[in-house]
Design an enzyme around this catalytic site. Sequence first.
Site, PDB file in Angstrom:
ATOM      1  CB  SER A  32      -0.871   0.245   1.103  1.00  0.00           C
ATOM      2  OG  SER A  32      -1.668   1.280   1.291  1.00  0.00           O
ATOM      3  CG  LEU A  33       1.801   3.235  -3.113  1.00  0.00           C
ATOM      4  CD1 LEU A  33       1.961   3.768  -4.458  1.00  0.00           C
ATOM      5  CD2 LEU A  33       3.506   2.716  -2.748  1.00  0.00           C
ATOM      6  CE  LYS A  88     -12.067  -0.414   1.075  1.00  0.00           C
ATOM      7  NZ  LYS A  88     -12.105   0.140  -0.243  1.00  0.00           N
ATOM      8  CG  ASP A 124     -12.970   3.614  -0.994  1.00  0.00           C
ATOM      9  OD1 ASP A 124     -11.825   3.988  -1.019  1.00  0.00           O
ATOM     10  OD2 ASP A 124     -13.534   2.564  -0.401  1.00  0.00           O
ATOM     11  N   GLY A 148     -18.451  -6.665  -9.283  1.00  0.00           N
ATOM     12  CA  GLY A 148     -17.877  -6.712  -7.671  1.00  0.00           C
ATOM     13  C   GLY A 148     -18.875  -5.879  -6.915  1.00  0.00           C
ATOM     14  N   GLY A 150     -18.995  -5.638  -3.372  1.00  0.00           N
ATOM     15  CA  GLY A 150     -18.475  -5.719  -1.772  1.00  0.00           C
ATOM     16  C   GLY A 150     -18.531  -4.304  -1.341  1.00  0.00           C
ATOM     17  CE1 TYR A 239      -1.704   1.710  -4.382  1.00  0.00           C
ATOM     18  CE2 TYR A 239      -4.355   1.309  -3.472  1.00  0.00           C
ATOM     19  CZ  TYR A 239      -2.763   1.706  -3.221  1.00  0.00           C
ATOM     20  OH  TYR A 239      -2.276   1.598  -1.939  1.00  0.00           O
ATOM     21  N   GLY A 260      -6.579   2.196 -11.264  1.00  0.00           N
ATOM     22  CA  GLY A 260      -6.873   2.624  -9.787  1.00  0.00           C
ATOM     23  C   GLY A 260      -6.228   3.560  -8.907  1.00  0.00           C
TER      24      GLY A 260
END
Length: 293
Positions: A32-33, A88, A124, A148, A150, A239, A260
């Site tokens: 993760s960034l 989430k 998001d 998707g 979710g 991403y 992304g």
Amino acid sequence: MANLGSNLAELLDIGAKGAIHIGLLGRGIGASLSPTMHRQEGERQGLDYHYHLIDFDALALGNEHLGDVVDLLEKVGFRGVNVTHPFKQAILEHLNDLAPDAKQIGAVNTVIFDGGQRVGHNTDCWGFAESFRLGLPQVPRKRVLQIGTGGAGAAVARALIEVGVEDLFVFDTDPSRSQGLAARMRDMDYQVTAITDISSVSSFDGIVNATPIGMDKYPGMPVDPERLGAGQWVADIIYFPRETQLISRAEAAGCSTLPGTGMAIFQAVKAFELFTGRIPSREEMTRSFQAAD
């Protein structure tokens, strides 16, 4: 809780008062960034700002430990947490309240700890919508397929409606999830249809991947590449890797594409504002992301 304390020992003494400590809860998040973007923006603004990865895979924690981890982080003085796959929606039962956006979407990616209250937000949705407005400003939006439904998918579906999609078709390998999302959105007067077979709808202006398929941990493509063709557009919420197999094949087929990266940056921009009460520089956070990537 004792075992959690052992696994998260480095977080139990978080240092001087006044420091801001944020966590990212998820699985397989080592690449993760978000830490880089948040930490560098915090430093740029002169804040004592710390962003911790809390990877349930690396810590060998089960999903059932989510509530205990949230309890522990609040107890030791964290300002809040970001939440990613697969938590989430699971995080909802551990919160006291939801901001209007999160309540409508039914998923949370940002939690603020404030005076004994845990308030869930969803950045998001805004992040994807802002990325779409900048990256695909002129594409047709009449018929769109989203794969998707979710936690991230619920936010993306709402964002697609906000940017002008007229007819949104949603598909999930778990039909109850896609049907539930479609029903909630129809209750808000949005035109959303759950489908159980992608081939049942002949054509789309655009296709959005809101599943983990394409991540290093979940390689592959969520849709048959034969369905991709010139004149369509394709968006992905993944991403890392920056260019998924879906984006690569879509570009080869002549599609306009949206990776992304934009959603990742803009959701972080909005989350930083919630955590700190300060307006971050989207330009600087973008530069941080690009340099790290």
